[in-house]
Scaffold this active site. Structure first.
Site, PDB file in Angstrom:
ATOM      1  N   GLY A  47       0.998  -1.178  -0.048  1.00 25.11           N
ATOM      2  CA  GLY A  47       0.159   0.284   0.076  1.00 25.11           C
ATOM      3  C   GLY A  47       1.143   1.054  -0.120  1.00 25.11           C
ATOM      4  O   GLY A  47       0.340   2.741  -0.279  1.00 25.11           O
ATOM      5  N   LYS A 286      16.576   6.261   1.521  1.00 20.67           N
ATOM      6  CA  LYS A 286      16.509   5.940   2.732  1.00 20.67           C
ATOM      7  C   LYS A 286      15.205   5.137   2.887  1.00 20.67           C
ATOM      8  O   LYS A 286      14.476   4.695   2.136  1.00 20.67           O
ATOM      9  CB  LYS A 286      16.925   6.991   3.652  1.00 20.67           C
ATOM     10  N   GLU A 290       7.615   4.172   8.672  1.00 20.88           N
ATOM     11  CA  GLU A 290       7.781   4.593  10.111  1.00 20.88           C
ATOM     12  C   GLU A 290       8.305   5.847  10.475  1.00 20.88           C
ATOM     13  O   GLU A 290       7.817   6.403  11.656  1.00 20.88           O
ATOM     14  CB  GLU A 290       8.518   2.854  11.113  1.00 20.88           C
TER      15      GLU A 290
END
Ligand code: FES
Ligand code: FES
Lengths: 341, 625
Positions: A47, A286, A290
């Protein structure tokens, strides 16, 4: 004034890819007939938009358009291992390995063309579905180039593996936790502006400014999507969501009782993308999935304090908790002023 | 009950069919007509994924008995792009990046279509209200609002239709461009098949028996009545597992169905495969289990005390994992500090609430490969574990990751795939399991609830001299990702700050609560919530601006982390500067400046919402007046 506003901020850091272990991923690439690219890798979309990111990366590396990239994925018997979809690792691990595999496939094609055109391989460029040799009249489509390669018995394919130079940490008995858990770190900072209703205790987060280092943004809209979604999940945890258990039985087994943020609960999110390229991987990318939600809760709690002078230490900061804390604060202030008289 | 004859116009075609009278309109559309574009996110009218038009009115089809659609005109998401050409609104969702996992999107597109039909000039705030009945767990809604505004403007001629087209990449550089998502067309049109939308010829339906007890010994399981039922093909329990049972991300402490004892309410005990889901459900109800109650433990601190009930024999102290981090000497650091602050924090368990409940199919293929199709976030590890559990070589186990309708870490656990594989092997037929929302919530992992104490010692100039944190987390009944969560939580606990003396201890503890597992931000959210809150407390006491105190302590290029790793480039200062500037932050110590600060209410802040509307639309709370 029944409603009071305030602002708060918080910073964060996060490690990219698997923690305190060696992470790895692999991919296969092929420049296909007609000049499209075929990428095969083990684990992709949950997603976050990684399919699009991979298509962009392969397109960029091979020199075709993103819509001419086909991705085969997500099958342990048909695709090379790419480990799992998590740990904010997809762009870093899979993105980098797709770049490497694409480069190898392209090199195969370029070598054929250099030979055919009798030019140096490093004078050959690709882009937008074409391949050409600089300072010459040699320019054909990628599709034509693939046909040339195949006429010479070469299928332009590549494969790659990408691993991290990381270690476990010393966390056994008596350990100090030392080690090299990640090779790429990201940093971020968010400011939240809230409004607290002092009658109901309800908090609205009106805006968040979110500045996050992502190394290199392959798809800025996708990065924003991760930041916006992460912030709203954090607001859910910060203000309303609560999985409740009594003696092991939950009383929140549906969305009537388990309250989630709706379209009316969300702030305006203003994202600022910072690019401090990763020096190790081939792309400089990178991750963002989160880290995006780490600073939000403390920023909101600090903003609530700024607005009404109460701090919530126990999440979620429900209206009841805010009201209770405000009453407690008023009681203490009255006592203090009475004592002073 | 006899079938009813349903006559309706569905997506512009006359339909005349027999239907079971207990069906909801959603079941009829999805199961009988194979119109799987609209989803079942909750089955209770609370998420909006099932939204369709009935006689032109937006309806939640999970709440509507199929008989109510008699004679009606029904339009599903499939009606919007019938010829393959997306509607303006669907194109706007594509362009704006409004779909992520896509599971909410068909319902969201229907609701947005209804919104713009009701008011073609709706402003952003009205759009938000009109979408208030549709949950999206991925996007944070912002790009959805952007999409609806874009569609509105294109429809009204205020913006040319070319605004819906792909970003120009003619200069050849496609990295750094907001190229439209390649998976969006299938998501906005409802064409993408998630596991619960897939069917296979001859497929059986699976239902699971779950524990009503938090901690009990299983004395006996009698499946004979269930097995004797017509239409039941197989009933399995832990006794049917051929190999070495046990899964988990770090320790393999969880059997695919409870073995000898149950450790939490909702734990799987047995599974049934039958010709249809209703028969399977009835068979589950016919399984008889005799339990012997065991003393449960629900509080992680209580579980750590000597003499507490033991959840797993291998961990008599109920500690799943303890992670220590040590730098310097914290006691000396506190002694040398000008100011020491100690506070306690706690965070609650939360549910991933991905809109797609767990679902999966399994079959044994022509090469005897046991194949599982499911929205698993970790097919690589799952195949290793399953191979051992079913005692087959890895080459005879295949995992296919179906489109994931939201994961956030919650689909990293192999919580149901083992049962599916075993039933496929037993029956040699394809089997499918689709969780209900309730099943998903009670039986799958949560974010670790935490209790943290944090001591921070600072110098008058704002430098942190020492930091000591102890966090105890409720890991629930099984290990899942607890070990890793404790590790990441500890490594990142002290924040991106150069601190000479650090002592961190994180503990993941077994209890008889719903297991905790991987959840986006994986422990770092809990620990950094404490550290970042406490930094503001310190800043107020020291009269420092919150940005300032962080700059004073920020790690710089080449600094050592708390795990003694030398960093390369550290972008923290850039992030601090960028957030401060973008927000137009007015500096000052965080001493309840809200009433007097001058930086509030800029253009990039949304208006506040009036209470009445908010509460009315969520229906979750009464207006508090
Ligand atoms: S509202 Fe119908 S499935 Fe959620
Ligand atoms: S995109 Fe909305 S729930 Fe995933």
């Amino acid at each position: 004034m029944a409603r009071k506003r305030g602002r708060g901020m918080a910073a964060c850091w996060y490690g990219i890819a698997r923690t305190a272990t060696v992470d790895r991923a692999a991919a296969w690439a092929e420049i296909d007939d007609g000049g499209s690219a075929k990428i095969v890798t083990g684990v992709t979309e949950i997603g976050e938009g990684i399919l699009t990111v991979l298509a962009q990366i392969a397109a960029h590396e091979i020199g075709v358009k993103p819509e001419h990239v086909v991705i085969g994925d997500n099958d342990t018997a048909r695709a090379p291992e790419a480990a799992h979809a998590g740990a904010s690792r997809q762009t870093y691990m899979i993105g980098n390995v797709v770049a490497l595999a694409s480069r190898e496939a392209k090199k195969r094609l370029v070598d054929v063309m250099a030979d055919m055109w009798d030019v140096e391989a490093d004078s050959i460029r690709t882009g937008n579905g074409e391949i050409w040799a600089e300072n010459t009249n040699h320019r054909i489509t990628m599709g034509e180039a693939v046909a040339c390669a195949k006429n010479r018995g070469v299928v332009p394919i590549g494969s790659a593996t990408f691993g991290t130079d990381t270690t476990g940490i010393k966390d056994g008995k008596g350990g100090d936790g030392s080690g090299r858990p990640w090779q790429a770190y990201v940093f971020g900072c968010q400011v939240a502006e809230v409004e607290v209703d002092t009658v109901t205790g309800e908090v609205q987060v009106l805006a968040v400014w979110a500045a996050h280092d992502v190394g290199r943004a392959v798809n800025p809209q996708g990065v924003e999507g991760q930041i916006e979604g992460g912030i709203v999940q954090a607001i859910g945890q910060g203000l309303m969501e609560d999985y409740q258990l009594k003696d092991g039985h939950t009383s929140t087994s549906g969305f009537a009782k388990y309250i989630l943020p709706t379209s009316l609960d969300v702030p305006r999110v203003n994202s600022i993308i910072i690019e401090d390229p990763d020096p190790i991987g081939p792309l400089g990318v990178k991750g963002i999935g989160e880290p995006a939600m780490v600073p939000t809760i403390p920023a909101v709690m600090n903003a609530i304090y700024d607005a009404v002078g109460v701090r919530v230490f126990d999440l979620p900061a429900t209206p009841e908790k805010i009201l209770m804390a405000m009453r407690e604060k008023a009681r203490r202030e009255t006592m203090a002023s009475q004592a002073a008289e | 009950m006899v079938d009813i004859r349903l006559n309706a116009t569905i997506n512009g075609r006359k339909v005349s069919r027999d239907a079971k009278p207990h069906l909801r309109l959603l079941d009829f559309l999805r199961d009988d007509l194979n119109l799987t574009g609209n989803k079942e996110g909750c089955g209770a009218g609370e998420c909006g994924t099932c939204s369709v038009f009935v006689d032109g009115v937006l309806m939640k089809s999970c709440l509507m008995p199929v008989a109510k659609a008699q004679g009606a005109t029904v339009d599903t998401i499939e009606s919007l792009a019938k010829s393959g050409e997306l509607s303006v609104l669907q194109k706007a969702f594509h362009k704006a990046g409004a779909s992520q996992c896509g599971y909410c999107i068909p319902g969201m597109v229907m609701a947005a279509t209804a919104a713009l039909r009701a008011n073609p000039f709706a402003d952003r705030e009205e759009i938000k209200e009109r979408l208030g009945g549709n949950i999206c767990r991925c996007t944070g809604y912002q790009k959805i609002f952007d999409a609806v505004e874009l569609a509105r403007d294109v429809q009204n001629g205020r913006v040319p239709a070319t605004a819906l087209l792909e970003t120009d990449t003619a200069d050849g550089d496609v990295i750094g461009k907001s190229v439209r998502r390649i998976d969006a067309p299938s998501k906005v049109s409802g064409r993408l098949k998630y596991a619960g939308d897939m069917i296979m010829p001859g497929m059986l339906h699976v239902q699971v028996l779950r524990s009503p007890h938090a901690h009990a010994r299983i004395v006996s399981i009698d499946t004979s009545a269930a097995l004797a039922m017509d239409g039941v093909e197989s009933v399995i329990t832990a006794a049917d597992v051929p190999g070495k049972d046990g899964f988990g991300v770090f320790v393999h402490d969880q059997p695919i169905m409870a073995r000898d004892k149950v450790r939490y309410v909702g734990e799987a005990i047995a599974a049934v495969a039958a010709e249809d889901a209703l028969t399977a459900k009835r068979a589950v109800a016919a399984i008889k289990v005799v339990y012997e109650q065991l003393a449960p433990v629900f509080d992680p601190d209580a579980a750590m005390r000597p003499g507490a009930p033991v959840v797993h024999d291998y961990a008599p102290d109920n500690i799943t994992k303890h992670i220590p981090i040590r730098v310097g000497d914290v006691e000396a650091g506190f002694a040398a500090s000008d100011l020491v602050i100690e506070e306690s924090y706690s965070t609650q368990a939360i549910e991933h609430a991905y809109l797609e409940p767990e679902a999966g199919l399994a079959y044994v293929d022509h090469d005897d490969v046991v194949t599982v199709v499911s929205p698993s976030q970790n097919i690589t590890h799952h195949r290793h574990m399953l191979a051992r559990i079913i005692d087959r070589p890895i080459s005879k186990v295949r995992f296919i990751m179906s489109p994931v309708g939201g994961g956030f870490g919650g689909k990293e656990d192999m919580i149901y795939q083992g049962m599916l594989a075993l039933l496929a092997m037993k029956t040699m037929r394809p089997v499918r399991l689709v969780y209900t929302r309730e099943e998903s919530i009670i039986s799958t992992a949560k974010r670790h609830p935490s209790r943290t104490t944090l001591r921070m010692g600072l110098m008058r100039d704002g430098r942190i001299r020492a930091l000591a944190m102890r966090m105890v987390c409720d890991g629930g009944a099984y290990g899942l990702s607890t070990e890793g969560v404790m590790r990441k939580a500890a490594i990142l606990a002290a924040g991106p700050y150069a601190i000479p003396n650090v002592q961190i201890d994180t503990f993941g503890i077994y209890t008889n609560n719903t297991p905790s597992g991987a959840f986006r931000s994986f422990g770092a959210l809990q620990t950094q919530f404490a550290t970042e809150s406490q930094l503001d407390i310190a800043a107020e006491r020291l009269g420092l601006d919150p940005f300032e105190i962080r700059r004073i302590n920020a790690m710089r290029d080449g600094d050592m982390t708390h795990t003694k790793q030398k960093l390369g480039s550290v972008s923290l200062m850039r992030a601090l500067d960028a957030a401060e500037q973008a927000s137009g932050w007015e500096s000052g110590a965080p001493a309840v400046r809200g009433p007097v600060r001058g930086d509030l209410g800029h253009d990039d802040v949304r208006p506040s919402v009036t209470l009445g509307t908010r509460f009315a639309s969520s229906g979750a709370q009464e207006a508090a007046e």
